[in-house]
Design a protein around this motif. Structure first.
Motif, mmCIF file in Angstrom:
data_model
loop_
_atom_site.group_PDB
_atom_site.id
_atom_site.type_symbol
_atom_site.label_atom_id
_atom_site.label_comp_id
_atom_site.label_asym_id
_atom_site.label_seq_id
_atom_site.Cartn_x
_atom_site.Cartn_y
_atom_site.Cartn_z
ATOM 1 N N VAL A 1 0.850 -1.180 0.000
ATOM 2 C CA VAL A 1 0.000 0.000 0.000
ATOM 3 C C VAL A 1 0.889 1.234 0.000
ATOM 4 C CG1 VAL A 1 -1.776 1.272 1.253
ATOM 5 C CG2 VAL A 1 -1.807 -1.227 1.224
ATOM 6 N N ALA A 2 0.698 2.098 -0.998
ATOM 7 C CA ALA A 2 1.527 3.294 -1.118
ATOM 8 C C ALA A 2 0.916 4.431 -0.318
ATOM 9 C CB ALA A 2 1.644 3.701 -2.584
ATOM 10 N N GLU A 3 1.742 5.377 0.008
ATOM 11 C CA GLU A 3 1.279 6.591 0.666
ATOM 12 C C GLU A 3 0.480 7.423 -0.327
ATOM 13 O OE1 GLU A 3 1.969 7.869 3.826
ATOM 14 O OE2 GLU A 3 2.799 5.939 4.402
ATOM 15 N N LEU A 4 -0.619 8.020 0.121
ATOM 16 C CA LEU A 4 -1.405 8.882 -0.742
ATOM 17 C C LEU A 4 -0.715 10.230 -0.894
ATOM 18 C CD1 LEU A 4 -5.064 8.280 0.447
ATOM 19 C CD2 LEU A 4 -4.013 7.541 -1.670
ATOM 20 N N THR A 5 -0.596 10.676 -2.125
ATOM 21 C CA THR A 5 -0.011 11.985 -2.381
ATOM 22 C C THR A 5 -1.144 12.965 -2.702
ATOM 23 O OG1 THR A 5 0.259 11.551 -4.734
ATOM 24 C CG2 THR A 5 2.091 10.931 -3.293
ATOM 25 N N ILE A 6 -0.794 14.223 -2.748
ATOM 26 C CA ILE A 6 -1.773 15.267 -3.069
ATOM 27 C C ILE A 6 -2.337 15.052 -4.473
ATOM 28 C CG2 ILE A 6 -2.094 17.750 -3.380
ATOM 29 C CD1 ILE A 6 -1.650 17.049 -0.503
ATOM 30 N N GLU A 7 -1.479 14.661 -5.402
ATOM 31 C CA GLU A 7 -1.928 14.446 -6.776
ATOM 32 C C GLU A 7 -2.915 13.288 -6.865
ATOM 33 O OE1 GLU A 7 1.409 14.515 -5.995
ATOM 34 O OE2 GLU A 7 1.782 16.589 -6.614
ATOM 35 N N MET A 8 -2.655 12.227 -6.102
ATOM 36 C CA MET A 8 -3.554 11.069 -6.118
ATOM 37 C C MET A 8 -4.927 11.437 -5.564
ATOM 38 S SD MET A 8 -0.830 8.206 -4.843
ATOM 39 C CE MET A 8 -1.948 6.824 -4.829
ATOM 40 N N VAL A 9 -4.950 12.216 -4.518
ATOM 41 C CA VAL A 9 -6.217 12.632 -3.917
ATOM 42 C C VAL A 9 -6.981 13.539 -4.878
ATOM 43 C CG1 VAL A 9 -7.238 13.956 -2.025
ATOM 44 C CG2 VAL A 9 -5.388 12.355 -1.565
ATOM 45 N N ALA A 10 -6.279 14.466 -5.544
ATOM 46 C CA ALA A 10 -6.929 15.377 -6.484
ATOM 47 C C ALA A 10 -7.528 14.609 -7.662
ATOM 48 C CB ALA A 10 -5.944 16.427 -6.976
ATOM 49 N N GLU A 11 -6.791 13.636 -8.187
ATOM 50 C CA GLU A 11 -7.307 12.843 -9.309
ATOM 51 C C GLU A 11 -8.491 11.985 -8.878
ATOM 52 O OE1 GLU A 11 -6.478 12.950 -12.516
ATOM 53 O OE2 GLU A 11 -5.136 14.607 -12.011
ATOM 54 N N SER A 12 -8.455 11.475 -7.662
ATOM 55 C CA SER A 12 -9.564 10.684 -7.150
ATOM 56 C C SER A 12 -10.813 11.549 -6.990
ATOM 57 C CB SER A 12 -9.190 10.052 -5.814
ATOM 58 O OG SER A 12 -10.271 9.353 -5.271
ATOM 59 N N GLN A 13 -10.644 12.755 -6.503
ATOM 60 C CA GLN A 13 -11.775 13.665 -6.371
ATOM 61 C C GLN A 13 -12.358 14.030 -7.724
ATOM 62 O OE1 GLN A 13 -10.190 16.919 -4.135
ATOM 63 N NE2 GLN A 13 -10.590 15.950 -2.154
ATOM 64 N N MET A 14 -11.509 14.250 -8.717
ATOM 65 C CA MET A 14 -11.999 14.581 -10.049
ATOM 66 C C MET A 14 -12.752 13.402 -10.659
ATOM 67 S SD MET A 14 -12.260 17.072 -11.967
ATOM 68 C CE MET A 14 -12.951 17.277 -13.575
ATOM 69 N N GLY A 15 -12.271 12.201 -10.411
ATOM 70 C CA GLY A 15 -12.961 11.021 -10.911
ATOM 71 C C GLY A 15 -14.329 10.844 -10.276
ATOM 72 N N LEU A 16 -14.428 11.101 -8.982
ATOM 73 C CA LEU A 16 -15.719 11.000 -8.311
ATOM 74 C C LEU A 16 -16.675 12.101 -8.759
ATOM 75 C CD1 LEU A 16 -14.650 9.952 -4.712
ATOM 76 C CD2 LEU A 16 -15.786 8.574 -6.455
ATOM 77 N N LYS A 17 -16.138 13.292 -9.070
ATOM 78 C CA LYS A 17 -16.981 14.348 -9.625
ATOM 79 C C LYS A 17 -17.545 13.933 -10.976
ATOM 80 C CE LYS A 17 -14.832 18.486 -7.678
ATOM 81 N NZ LYS A 17 -14.106 19.717 -8.052
ATOM 82 N N ALA A 18 -16.699 13.336 -11.809
ATOM 83 C CA ALA A 18 -17.164 12.888 -13.128
ATOM 84 C C ALA A 18 -18.196 11.778 -12.990
ATOM 85 C CB ALA A 18 -15.974 12.404 -13.955
ATOM 86 N N LEU A 19 -18.004 10.887 -12.034
ATOM 87 C CA LEU A 19 -18.976 9.820 -11.796
ATOM 88 C C LEU A 19 -20.323 10.402 -11.349
ATOM 89 C CD1 LEU A 19 -19.483 6.751 -11.598
ATOM 90 C CD2 LEU A 19 -18.762 6.917 -9.221
ATOM 91 N N GLY A 20 -20.287 11.379 -10.450
ATOM 92 C CA GLY A 20 -21.515 12.023 -9.997
ATOM 93 C C GLY A 20 -22.218 12.768 -11.115
ATOM 94 N N ALA A 21 -21.446 13.445 -11.968
ATOM 95 C CA ALA A 21 -22.051 14.163 -13.092
ATOM 96 C C ALA A 21 -22.679 13.188 -14.082
ATOM 97 C CB ALA A 21 -20.998 15.020 -13.789
ATOM 98 N N GLY A 22 -22.020 12.084 -14.332
ATOM 99 C CA GLY A 22 -22.579 11.072 -15.225
ATOM 100 C C GLY A 22 -23.843 10.453 -14.665
ATOM 101 N N LEU A 23 -23.862 10.212 -13.374
ATOM 102 C CA LEU A 23 -25.071 9.673 -12.747
ATOM 103 C C LEU A 23 -26.219 10.679 -12.801
ATOM 104 C CD1 LEU A 23 -23.684 7.808 -9.615
ATOM 105 C CD2 LEU A 23 -24.896 6.822 -11.550
ATOM 106 N N ALA A 24 -25.907 11.957 -12.618
ATOM 107 C CA ALA A 24 -26.952 12.985 -12.654
ATOM 108 C C ALA A 24 -27.627 13.012 -14.018
ATOM 109 C CB ALA A 24 -26.369 14.358 -12.318
ATOM 110 N N VAL A 25 -26.851 12.980 -15.084
ATOM 111 C CA VAL A 25 -27.438 13.030 -16.426
ATOM 112 C C VAL A 25 -28.084 11.694 -16.787
ATOM 113 C CG1 VAL A 25 -26.915 13.303 -18.875
ATOM 114 C CG2 VAL A 25 -25.883 14.821 -17.223
ATOM 115 N N GLY A 26 -27.414 10.599 -16.468
ATOM 116 C CA GLY A 26 -27.923 9.285 -16.844
ATOM 117 C C GLY A 26 -29.222 8.914 -16.149
ATOM 118 N N LEU A 27 -29.300 9.150 -14.862
ATOM 119 C CA LEU A 27 -30.514 8.784 -14.132
ATOM 120 C C LEU A 27 -31.691 9.674 -14.484
ATOM 121 C CD1 LEU A 27 -29.036 7.882 -10.634
ATOM 122 C CD2 LEU A 27 -29.847 6.342 -12.419
ATOM 123 N N THR A 28 -31.429 10.963 -14.740
ATOM 124 C CA THR A 28 -32.530 11.818 -15.176
ATOM 125 C C THR A 28 -32.982 11.444 -16.582
ATOM 126 O OG1 THR A 28 -30.968 13.524 -15.902
ATOM 127 C CG2 THR A 28 -31.952 13.782 -13.710
ATOM 128 N N GLY A 29 -32.054 10.996 -17.420
ATOM 129 C CA GLY A 29 -32.432 10.531 -18.749
ATOM 130 C C GLY A 29 -33.288 9.285 -18.694
#
Length: 85
Positions: A6-34
Motif C-alpha cells: 500500500v503506497a502513501e497517498l499523495t496530493i496528486e492522487m487525492v486530487a485525481e480521485s476527487q476529479m474522478g468522483l466528480k465525473a462519476l456524480g455528473a454522469g449519474l446525474a445526467v444518466g438517471l434523469t435521462g
C-alpha cells in the motif's frame, strides 16, 4: 509483518480521485434523469398518441405533455455542470 504494497497517498492522487468522483456524480446525474424521463415519456407518449388518434384537436396539448419530462433532463445537465465546474 506482512507488507501489502500500500503506497502513501499523495496530493496528486487525492486530487485525481476527487476529479474522478466528480465525473462519476455528473454522469449519474445526467444518466438517471435521462432514464427517468424515458420512463415518464413511455406512458405519456402512448397516451398522447391514443388521444390524438381519437381527437385531432388535442395534438398541441399532447405534444406539450410529451415535452415536459424532457425538462428533467435539462435540470440533470445543469446539476452535472455545477458538479464539474
Amino acid at each position: 509483518m506482512v507488507d501489502f504494497g500500500v503506497a502513501e497517498l499523495t496530493i496528486e492522487m487525492v486530487a485525481e480521485s476527487q476529479m474522478g468522483l466528480k465525473a462519476l456524480g455528473a454522469g449519474l446525474a445526467v444518466g438517471l434523469t435521462g432514464i427517468g424521463a424515458g420512463v415518464a415519456e413511455m406512458g405519456i407518449g402512448s397516451a398522447a398518441v391514443g388521444a390524438t388518434a381519437e381527437n385531432k384537436d388535442i395534438f398541441g396539448l399532447a405534444l406539450l405533455l410529451t415535452v415536459i419530462p424532457e425538462t428533467i433532463v435539462i435540470f440533470g445537465l445543469v446539476v452535472s455542470l455545477l458538479i464539474l465546474f
